[in-house]
Scaffold this motif. Structure first.
Motif, PDB file in Angstrom:
ATOM      1  N   THR A   9       0.827  -1.206   0.000  1.00  0.00           N
ATOM      2  CA  THR A   9       0.000   0.000   0.000  1.00  0.00           C
ATOM      3  C   THR A   9       0.860   1.254   0.000  1.00  0.00           C
ATOM      4  O   THR A   9       0.448   2.287  -0.512  1.00  0.00           O
ATOM      5  CB  THR A   9      -0.956   0.034   1.214  1.00  0.00           C
ATOM      6  OG1 THR A   9      -0.185   0.025   2.414  1.00  0.00           O
ATOM      7  CG2 THR A   9      -1.913  -1.144   1.186  1.00  0.00           C
ATOM      8  N   TYR A  10       2.088   1.144   0.560  1.00  0.00           N
ATOM      9  CA  TYR A  10       3.012   2.291   0.568  1.00  0.00           C
ATOM     10  C   TYR A  10       3.867   2.347  -0.690  1.00  0.00           C
ATOM     11  O   TYR A  10       4.495   3.359  -0.970  1.00  0.00           O
ATOM     12  CB  TYR A  10       3.907   2.248   1.802  1.00  0.00           C
ATOM     13  CG  TYR A  10       3.137   2.412   3.094  1.00  0.00           C
ATOM     14  CD1 TYR A  10       2.514   3.612   3.406  1.00  0.00           C
ATOM     15  CD2 TYR A  10       3.018   1.355   3.979  1.00  0.00           C
ATOM     16  CE1 TYR A  10       1.804   3.760   4.579  1.00  0.00           C
ATOM     17  CE2 TYR A  10       2.306   1.498   5.158  1.00  0.00           C
ATOM     18  CZ  TYR A  10       1.702   2.696   5.451  1.00  0.00           C
ATOM     19  OH  TYR A  10       0.992   2.843   6.612  1.00  0.00           O
ATOM     20  N   GLY A  11       3.943   1.240  -1.407  1.00  0.00           N
ATOM     21  CA  GLY A  11       4.640   1.228  -2.689  1.00  0.00           C
ATOM     22  C   GLY A  11       6.111   0.869  -2.587  1.00  0.00           C
ATOM     23  O   GLY A  11       6.604   0.363  -1.581  1.00  0.00           O
ATOM     24  N   ARG A  12       6.816   1.157  -3.669  1.00  0.00           N
ATOM     25  CA  ARG A  12       8.223   0.813  -3.801  1.00  0.00           C
ATOM     26  C   ARG A  12       9.115   1.451  -2.730  1.00  0.00           C
ATOM     27  O   ARG A  12      10.043   0.796  -2.250  1.00  0.00           O
ATOM     28  CB  ARG A  12       8.706   1.193  -5.193  1.00  0.00           C
ATOM     29  CG  ARG A  12      10.067   0.619  -5.503  1.00  0.00           C
ATOM     30  CD  ARG A  12      10.572   0.983  -6.868  1.00  0.00           C
ATOM     31  NE  ARG A  12       9.612   0.628  -7.889  1.00  0.00           N
ATOM     32  CZ  ARG A  12       9.715   0.994  -9.144  1.00  0.00           C
ATOM     33  NH1 ARG A  12      10.726   1.727  -9.533  1.00  0.00           N
ATOM     34  NH2 ARG A  12       8.820   0.641 -10.035  1.00  0.00           N
ATOM     35  N   PRO A  13       8.898   2.704  -2.319  1.00  0.00           N
ATOM     36  CA  PRO A  13       9.759   3.272  -1.273  1.00  0.00           C
ATOM     37  C   PRO A  13       9.748   2.460   0.025  1.00  0.00           C
ATOM     38  O   PRO A  13      10.778   2.354   0.700  1.00  0.00           O
ATOM     39  CB  PRO A  13       9.188   4.674  -1.050  1.00  0.00           C
ATOM     40  CG  PRO A  13       8.542   5.024  -2.340  1.00  0.00           C
ATOM     41  CD  PRO A  13       7.999   3.734  -2.864  1.00  0.00           C
ATOM     42  N   ALA A  14       8.619   1.874   0.375  1.00  0.00           N
ATOM     43  CA  ALA A  14       8.559   1.060   1.584  1.00  0.00           C
ATOM     44  C   ALA A  14       9.417  -0.185   1.438  1.00  0.00           C
ATOM     45  O   ALA A  14      10.117  -0.583   2.382  1.00  0.00           O
ATOM     46  CB  ALA A  14       7.114   0.677   1.890  1.00  0.00           C
ATOM     47  N   TRP A  15       9.399  -0.811   0.268  1.00  0.00           N
ATOM     48  CA  TRP A  15      10.221  -1.996   0.046  1.00  0.00           C
ATOM     49  C   TRP A  15      11.702  -1.634   0.054  1.00  0.00           C
ATOM     50  O   TRP A  15      12.533  -2.394   0.562  1.00  0.00           O
ATOM     51  CB  TRP A  15       9.837  -2.679  -1.261  1.00  0.00           C
ATOM     52  CG  TRP A  15       8.567  -3.456  -1.119  1.00  0.00           C
ATOM     53  CD1 TRP A  15       7.329  -3.089  -1.556  1.00  0.00           C
ATOM     54  CD2 TRP A  15       8.410  -4.700  -0.453  1.00  0.00           C
ATOM     55  NE1 TRP A  15       6.412  -4.046  -1.213  1.00  0.00           N
ATOM     56  CE2 TRP A  15       7.048  -5.056  -0.525  1.00  0.00           C
ATOM     57  CE3 TRP A  15       9.281  -5.563   0.200  1.00  0.00           C
ATOM     58  CZ2 TRP A  15       6.545  -6.225   0.019  1.00  0.00           C
ATOM     59  CZ3 TRP A  15       8.784  -6.728   0.739  1.00  0.00           C
ATOM     60  CH2 TRP A  15       7.437  -7.048   0.656  1.00  0.00           C
ATOM     61  N   LEU A  21      16.960  -1.351   5.759  1.00  0.00           N
ATOM     62  CA  LEU A  21      16.941  -1.716   7.181  1.00  0.00           C
ATOM     63  C   LEU A  21      17.384  -3.162   7.380  1.00  0.00           C
ATOM     64  O   LEU A  21      18.090  -3.477   8.352  1.00  0.00           O
ATOM     65  CB  LEU A  21      15.549  -1.496   7.770  1.00  0.00           C
ATOM     66  CG  LEU A  21      15.118  -0.037   7.927  1.00  0.00           C
ATOM     67  CD1 LEU A  21      13.663   0.048   8.360  1.00  0.00           C
ATOM     68  CD2 LEU A  21      16.023   0.685   8.899  1.00  0.00           C
ATOM     69  N   GLY A  22      16.980  -4.039   6.482  1.00  0.00           N
ATOM     70  CA  GLY A  22      17.407  -5.426   6.565  1.00  0.00           C
ATOM     71  C   GLY A  22      18.913  -5.565   6.435  1.00  0.00           C
ATOM     72  O   GLY A  22      19.543  -6.319   7.176  1.00  0.00           O
ATOM     73  N   GLY A  41       8.248  -9.057  -8.152  1.00  0.00           N
ATOM     74  CA  GLY A  41       7.851  -7.967  -9.037  1.00  0.00           C
ATOM     75  C   GLY A  41       7.489  -6.695  -8.302  1.00  0.00           C
ATOM     76  O   GLY A  41       7.018  -5.733  -8.905  1.00  0.00           O
ATOM     77  N   ARG A  42       7.722  -6.646  -7.018  1.00  0.00           N
ATOM     78  CA  ARG A  42       7.355  -5.459  -6.240  1.00  0.00           C
ATOM     79  C   ARG A  42       8.292  -4.275  -6.495  1.00  0.00           C
ATOM     80  O   ARG A  42       7.961  -3.155  -6.181  1.00  0.00           O
ATOM     81  CB  ARG A  42       7.324  -5.806  -4.759  1.00  0.00           C
ATOM     82  CG  ARG A  42       6.124  -6.651  -4.414  1.00  0.00           C
ATOM     83  CD  ARG A  42       6.135  -7.030  -2.951  1.00  0.00           C
ATOM     84  NE  ARG A  42       4.847  -7.518  -2.516  1.00  0.00           N
ATOM     85  CZ  ARG A  42       4.419  -8.748  -2.669  1.00  0.00           C
ATOM     86  NH1 ARG A  42       5.182  -9.616  -3.296  1.00  0.00           N
ATOM     87  NH2 ARG A  42       3.242  -9.116  -2.233  1.00  0.00           N
ATOM     88  N   MET A  43       9.465  -4.546  -7.064  1.00  0.00           N
ATOM     89  CA  MET A  43      10.404  -3.466  -7.355  1.00  0.00           C
ATOM     90  C   MET A  43      10.269  -3.002  -8.802  1.00  0.00           C
ATOM     91  O   MET A  43      11.064  -2.201  -9.273  1.00  0.00           O
ATOM     92  CB  MET A  43      11.835  -3.922  -7.084  1.00  0.00           C
ATOM     93  CG  MET A  43      12.108  -4.193  -5.632  1.00  0.00           C
ATOM     94  SD  MET A  43      11.852  -2.775  -4.585  1.00  0.00           S
ATOM     95  CE  MET A  43      13.395  -1.974  -4.774  1.00  0.00           C
ATOM     96  N   GLY A  44       9.297  -3.513  -9.507  1.00  0.00           N
ATOM     97  CA  GLY A  44       9.075  -3.092 -10.886  1.00  0.00           C
ATOM     98  C   GLY A  44       9.843  -3.921 -11.894  1.00  0.00           C
ATOM     99  O   GLY A  44       9.780  -3.647 -13.076  1.00  0.00           O
ATOM    100  N   CYS A  45      10.580  -4.923 -11.438  1.00  0.00           N
ATOM    101  CA  CYS A  45      11.297  -5.815 -12.340  1.00  0.00           C
ATOM    102  C   CYS A  45      10.375  -6.985 -12.639  1.00  0.00           C
ATOM    103  O   CYS A  45      10.058  -7.755 -11.747  1.00  0.00           O
ATOM    104  CB  CYS A  45      12.583  -6.310 -11.694  1.00  0.00           C
ATOM    105  SG  CYS A  45      13.645  -4.973 -11.148  1.00  0.00           S
TER     106      CYS A  45
END
Length: 140
Positions: A9-15, A21-22, A41-45
């Motif tokens: 819900t927060y998008g790519r910046p959250a990932w 942080l990880g 695919g959450r990073m647009g790749c």
């Protein structure tokens, strides 16, 4: 709602933030988050096919801007004689480029062979006291 959906819900910046942080906490954790975000695919790749399409589009743009594959980059000028001359010249240049690439490959192979032959000659001509002892106790 699970954690991944909440981050979506927060998008790519959250990932990206979670990945950073990880890595700060423990590098294998950051690597796992990075692999998951890219693989899902959450990073647009999306996929290799999409990447190759992107690569091809970039290559075409480069060629048209700087002249790699000339035939696709030029429009007819309206002068048939000039267009024929240009096509023939560009075809000849592309053939010369291929021949030069082949020449460079042969040159690299010859250099590698010469270096290997020099190594083998030096190895054969070493004095006996510098040669390593055979493992099984017999001389080869």
């Amino acid at each position: 709602m699970d954690f991944a959906q909440k981050l979506d819900t927060y998008g790519r910046p959250a990932w990206i933030a979670l990945t950073v942080l990880g890595f700060m906490a423990w590098w294998p954790l950051g690597l796992a988050v990075l692999a998951f975000s890219i693989g899902s695919g959450r990073m647009g790749c999306r996929s290799r096919r999409d990447f190759s399409d992107w690569q091809e589009r970039g290559r075409d743009a480069f060629r048209s801007a700087f002249g790699g594959n000339f035939r696709r980059g030029f429009r007819p000028s309206g002068n048939a004689a000039f267009d024929d001359y240009r096509e023939e010249t560009l075809r000849r240049l592309e053939d010369e480029e291929r021949e030069f690439a082949t020449f460079l490959d042969r040159l690299r192979q010859a250099k590698d062979k010469a270096e290997f032959d020099q190594f083998m000659t030096e190895r054969r001509n070493r004095p006996a006291q510098e040669r390593p002892e055979p493992v099984n106790g017999t001389d080869n």
